[in-house]
Design a protein around this motif. Structure first.
Motif, PDB file in Angstrom:
ATOM      1  N   TYR A   7       0.868  -1.166   0.000  1.00  0.00           N
ATOM      2  CA  TYR A   7       0.000   0.000   0.000  1.00  0.00           C
ATOM      3  C   TYR A   7       0.910   1.223   0.000  1.00  0.00           C
ATOM      4  CZ  TYR A   7      -3.980  -3.024   0.933  1.00  0.00           C
ATOM      5  OH  TYR A   7      -4.967  -3.986   0.823  1.00  0.00           O
ATOM      6  N   ASN A   8       0.825   1.982  -1.069  1.00  0.00           N
ATOM      7  CA  ASN A   8       1.776   3.065  -1.340  1.00  0.00           C
ATOM      8  C   ASN A   8       1.172   4.408  -0.935  1.00  0.00           C
ATOM      9  OD1 ASN A   8       3.510   4.960  -2.441  1.00  0.00           O
ATOM     10  ND2 ASN A   8       3.173   4.354  -4.567  1.00  0.00           N
ATOM     11  N   PHE A   9       1.644   4.952   0.184  1.00  0.00           N
ATOM     12  CA  PHE A   9       1.137   6.227   0.695  1.00  0.00           C
ATOM     13  C   PHE A   9       2.056   7.396   0.340  1.00  0.00           C
ATOM     14  CE2 PHE A   9      -0.881   3.025   3.363  1.00  0.00           C
ATOM     15  CZ  PHE A   9      -2.186   3.472   3.429  1.00  0.00           C
ATOM     16  N   ASN A  10       2.939   7.202  -0.628  1.00  0.00           N
ATOM     17  CA  ASN A  10       3.848   8.270  -1.036  1.00  0.00           C
ATOM     18  C   ASN A  10       3.075   9.464  -1.588  1.00  0.00           C
ATOM     19  OD1 ASN A  10       6.753   7.649  -0.691  1.00  0.00           O
ATOM     20  ND2 ASN A  10       6.223   5.795  -1.822  1.00  0.00           N
ATOM     21  N   PRO A  11       3.609  10.686  -1.379  1.00  0.00           N
ATOM     22  CA  PRO A  11       2.896  11.900  -1.797  1.00  0.00           C
ATOM     23  C   PRO A  11       3.033  12.230  -3.272  1.00  0.00           C
ATOM     24  CG  PRO A  11       4.949  12.483  -0.729  1.00  0.00           C
ATOM     25  CD  PRO A  11       4.813  10.994  -0.591  1.00  0.00           C
ATOM     26  N   LEU A 319       6.345  -0.273   7.179  1.00  0.00           N
ATOM     27  CA  LEU A 319       6.835  -0.873   5.934  1.00  0.00           C
ATOM     28  C   LEU A 319       6.857  -2.397   6.034  1.00  0.00           C
ATOM     29  CD1 LEU A 319       7.881  -0.391   3.102  1.00  0.00           C
ATOM     30  CD2 LEU A 319      10.195  -0.183   4.039  1.00  0.00           C
ATOM     31  N   ALA A 320       7.205  -2.907   7.205  1.00  0.00           N
ATOM     32  CA  ALA A 320       7.213  -4.352   7.413  1.00  0.00           C
ATOM     33  C   ALA A 320       5.814  -4.940   7.270  1.00  0.00           C
ATOM     34  CB  ALA A 320       7.791  -4.681   8.788  1.00  0.00           C
ATOM     35  N   GLN A 321       4.786  -4.099   7.460  1.00  0.00           N
ATOM     36  CA  GLN A 321       3.397  -4.528   7.305  1.00  0.00           C
ATOM     37  C   GLN A 321       2.849  -4.226   5.913  1.00  0.00           C
ATOM     38  OE1 GLN A 321       1.513  -6.182   9.660  1.00  0.00           O
ATOM     39  NE2 GLN A 321       3.444  -6.330  10.786  1.00  0.00           N
ATOM     40  N   GLY A 322       3.732  -3.799   4.997  1.00  0.00           N
ATOM     41  CA  GLY A 322       3.301  -3.501   3.630  1.00  0.00           C
ATOM     42  C   GLY A 322       2.669  -2.140   3.475  1.00  0.00           C
ATOM     43  N   LEU A 323       3.030  -1.220   4.374  1.00  0.00           N
ATOM     44  CA  LEU A 323       2.510   0.150   4.343  1.00  0.00           C
ATOM     45  C   LEU A 323       3.675   1.093   4.087  1.00  0.00           C
ATOM     46  CD1 LEU A 323       0.381  -0.279   7.591  1.00  0.00           C
ATOM     47  CD2 LEU A 323      -0.535  -0.235   5.258  1.00  0.00           C
ATOM     48  N   GLY A 324       3.848   1.511   2.838  1.00  0.00           N
ATOM     49  CA  GLY A 324       5.025   2.291   2.458  1.00  0.00           C
ATOM     50  C   GLY A 324       4.741   3.767   2.281  1.00  0.00           C
ATOM     51  N   GLY A 325       5.799   4.586   2.379  1.00  0.00           N
ATOM     52  CA  GLY A 325       5.712   6.006   2.059  1.00  0.00           C
ATOM     53  C   GLY A 325       5.047   6.861   3.105  1.00  0.00           C
ATOM     54  N   ASN A 341      -7.064   9.506  -4.866  1.00  0.00           N
ATOM     55  CA  ASN A 341      -8.160   8.715  -5.434  1.00  0.00           C
ATOM     56  C   ASN A 341      -7.836   7.235  -5.548  1.00  0.00           C
ATOM     57  OD1 ASN A 341      -9.703  11.026  -5.782  1.00  0.00           O
ATOM     58  ND2 ASN A 341      -9.296  11.229  -7.965  1.00  0.00           N
ATOM     59  N   ALA A 342      -6.621   6.916  -5.956  1.00  0.00           N
ATOM     60  CA  ALA A 342      -6.267   5.528  -6.258  1.00  0.00           C
ATOM     61  C   ALA A 342      -6.011   4.691  -5.008  1.00  0.00           C
ATOM     62  CB  ALA A 342      -5.038   5.488  -7.169  1.00  0.00           C
ATOM     63  N   MET A 343      -5.826   5.335  -3.856  1.00  0.00           N
ATOM     64  CA  MET A 343      -5.635   4.559  -2.624  1.00  0.00           C
ATOM     65  C   MET A 343      -6.965   3.955  -2.193  1.00  0.00           C
ATOM     66  SD  MET A 343      -4.080   3.199  -0.101  1.00  0.00           S
ATOM     67  CE  MET A 343      -2.430   3.768  -0.514  1.00  0.00           C
ATOM     68  N   THR A 344      -6.979   2.673  -1.960  1.00  0.00           N
ATOM     69  CA  THR A 344      -8.209   1.980  -1.594  1.00  0.00           C
ATOM     70  C   THR A 344      -8.535   2.178  -0.105  1.00  0.00           C
ATOM     71  OG1 THR A 344      -7.031  -0.052  -1.038  1.00  0.00           O
ATOM     72  CG2 THR A 344      -7.767   0.212  -3.334  1.00  0.00           C
ATOM     73  N   TYR A 345      -9.801   1.988   0.220  1.00  0.00           N
ATOM     74  CA  TYR A 345     -10.185   2.043   1.638  1.00  0.00           C
ATOM     75  C   TYR A 345      -9.499   0.909   2.399  1.00  0.00           C
ATOM     76  CZ  TYR A 345     -12.766   2.173   5.965  1.00  0.00           C
ATOM     77  OH  TYR A 345     -13.083   2.248   7.303  1.00  0.00           O
ATOM     78  N   GLU A 346      -9.329  -0.226   1.751  1.00  0.00           N
ATOM     79  CA  GLU A 346      -8.669  -1.356   2.411  1.00  0.00           C
ATOM     80  C   GLU A 346      -7.266  -0.968   2.874  1.00  0.00           C
ATOM     81  OE1 GLU A 346     -12.071  -2.702   0.319  1.00  0.00           O
ATOM     82  OE2 GLU A 346     -10.362  -1.531  -0.438  1.00  0.00           O
ATOM     83  N   GLY A 347      -6.548  -0.229   2.024  1.00  0.00           N
ATOM     84  CA  GLY A 347      -5.209   0.216   2.401  1.00  0.00           C
ATOM     85  C   GLY A 347      -5.239   1.173   3.575  1.00  0.00           C
ATOM     86  N   VAL A 348      -6.189   2.111   3.538  1.00  0.00           N
ATOM     87  CA  VAL A 348      -6.315   3.078   4.628  1.00  0.00           C
ATOM     88  C   VAL A 348      -6.725   2.395   5.919  1.00  0.00           C
ATOM     89  CG1 VAL A 348      -7.672   5.052   5.441  1.00  0.00           C
ATOM     90  CG2 VAL A 348      -6.767   5.037   3.114  1.00  0.00           C
ATOM     91  N   ASP A 349      -7.645   1.450   5.832  1.00  0.00           N
ATOM     92  CA  ASP A 349      -8.092   0.728   7.026  1.00  0.00           C
ATOM     93  C   ASP A 349      -6.946  -0.073   7.638  1.00  0.00           C
ATOM     94  OD1 ASP A 349     -10.242  -0.125   8.824  1.00  0.00           O
ATOM     95  OD2 ASP A 349      -9.958  -2.092   7.908  1.00  0.00           O
ATOM     96  N   LYS A 350      -6.102  -0.636   6.789  1.00  0.00           N
ATOM     97  CA  LYS A 350      -4.951  -1.388   7.310  1.00  0.00           C
ATOM     98  C   LYS A 350      -3.986  -0.439   8.025  1.00  0.00           C
ATOM     99  CE  LYS A 350      -1.316  -4.680   6.152  1.00  0.00           C
ATOM    100  NZ  LYS A 350      -0.678  -5.542   5.114  1.00  0.00           N
ATOM    101  N   LEU A 351      -3.772   0.748   7.466  1.00  0.00           N
ATOM    102  CA  LEU A 351      -2.902   1.721   8.127  1.00  0.00           C
ATOM    103  C   LEU A 351      -3.520   2.164   9.455  1.00  0.00           C
ATOM    104  CD1 LEU A 351      -0.508   3.655   8.300  1.00  0.00           C
ATOM    105  CD2 LEU A 351      -1.790   5.270   6.850  1.00  0.00           C
ATOM    106  N   ALA A 352      -4.819   2.441   9.461  1.00  0.00           N
ATOM    107  CA  ALA A 352      -5.490   2.875  10.686  1.00  0.00           C
ATOM    108  C   ALA A 352      -5.402   1.799  11.769  1.00  0.00           C
ATOM    109  CB  ALA A 352      -6.945   3.221  10.385  1.00  0.00           C
TER     110      ALA A 352
END
Length: 363
Positions: A7-11, A319-325, A341-352
């Protein structure tokens, strides 16, 4: 999540919609039956012309704009537009007026200041760029050539949630990081530009959407490639354009349409932002948001942890959990989750969920 992808959270360059990447992959070797890749095809070919026209039409349709607006594809990023705007439109008698709400708004102003044709009409710098200047803070110069805004501030995590009343002065905006993320009345803006690598495509092309009346004639003294008139009259084809990047922007615009347009993007983006800000607000100060609540961005969520050492641990464990940037900009530190827009809710929920677990472990 697709195998071997994080899940790529880079700006920016930022995550792109997976269906768009797969479409581009599938037709990479043979673009529209031409027998050539989009990287190889001539920008004068009929296949390319059709693709560019479709991209322009989709963008204007999403923005609800008519024939009095034109779409240009340029290069040099938003940073080049910072200089092009005063060169094309401002003068000592009619300076560019700038609202400073973050680093990029400040950089835009400095280009006009360098030319001696820029002025500041409001600023939130003194408070650390924690809020968007309000309408009451704006001191509009009636002789200004334009009022310039940076609509979303990636570094500080602030965003405009209103369209300023400029008292008839043309309104210009850098929308690099929130372009096509929600429905707004784009017709209230005379000139919009965006480096696409944050929310619309890969780095290498700059999108300009402006009233034709601002593009039809540029100062004669300017070099050819510094004139908006050049790009307007030649349909962005005066010289070889960044064809692949424009192709990708067109793909993203078509994807937004297919997903339900800007109303659906806004719904999704609010849900994602609410999830993350909810964790921050419920953390009893463990996570400290940078932006004031009324100015919070739906695109870039910025926050600090109790110590810089803990922030380093957060980045590594994420990052070890697949949450980058998720590391924040060096100028402000902390964390930044870019949820375009392209970041999914699933990715955000995993980060939260990771943030909640991290607090339990390290508080």
């Amino acid at each position: 999540m697709e195998a071997n992808r994080i899940y790529n959270f880079n700006p920016g360059p930022a995550t792109l919609p997976l269906p768009v990447l797969k479409e581009a992959q599938a037709e990479f070797l043979n673009f529209r039956g031409s027998g050539m890749s989009i990287l190889e095809i001539s920008h004068r070919a009929k296949e390319y012309a059709a693709m560019q026209a479709e991209a322009k039409a989709d963008i204007k349709e999403l923005m609800g704009l008519g024939d009095d607006y034109e779409v240009l594809f340029m290069t040099g990023g938003a940073s080049t537009q910072f200089a092009f705007l005063p060169l094309n439109f401002a003068s000592k008698e009619h300076p560019g007026s700038y609202v400073l709400s973050g680093s990029f708004a400040e950089k835009a102003y400095k280009e006009a200041e360098h030319l001696g044709i820029g002025e500041i009409v409001a600023s939130s710098k003194e408070g650390g760029y924690r809020h968007i200047p309000t309408q009451d803070e704006l001191k509009i110069d009636e002789n200004a050539a334009y009022v310039h805004l940076c609509y979303n501030n990636t570094i500080y995590g602030t965003e405009y949630h209103y369209i300023p009343d400029t008292k008839g002065v043309p309104l210009f905006a850098d929308m690099s990081s929130d372009m096509l993320s929600r429905p707004i009345d784009f017709s209230k803006f005379d000139f919009i530009y965006a480096g696409v690598q944050k929310n619309l495509g890969p780095a290498g092309v700059t999108l300009v959407v402006a009233k034709k009346s601002f593009l039809e004639k540029s100062p004669e003294k300017l070099p050819t490639m510094f004139k908006y008139e050049t790009f307007f009259k030649k349909d962005s084809l005066y010289n070889t354009p960044p064809a692949f990047n424009i192709y990708m922007v067109g793909k993203v615009a078509a994807w937004i349409k297919s997903e339900g347009g800007l109303a659906e993007m806004a719904k999704r983006n609010k849900k994602k932002a609410d999830r993350l800000y909810g964790v921050i607000d419920a953390s009893n100060g463990f996570y400290r948001g940078h932006a004031e609540k009324e100015s919070r961005s739906f695109m870039n969520v910025t926050f600090r942890l109790p110590s810089e050492e803990l922030e380093k641990t957060f980045v590594a464990e994420a990052l070890a959990q697949g949450l980058g940037g998720v590391k924040g900009h060096r100028s402000v530190g902390g964390m930044r989750a870019s949820i375009y827009n392209a970041m999914t809710y699933e990715g955000v929920d995993k980060l939260a969920s990771f943030m909640e677990d991290f607090q339990k472990t390290h508080a």
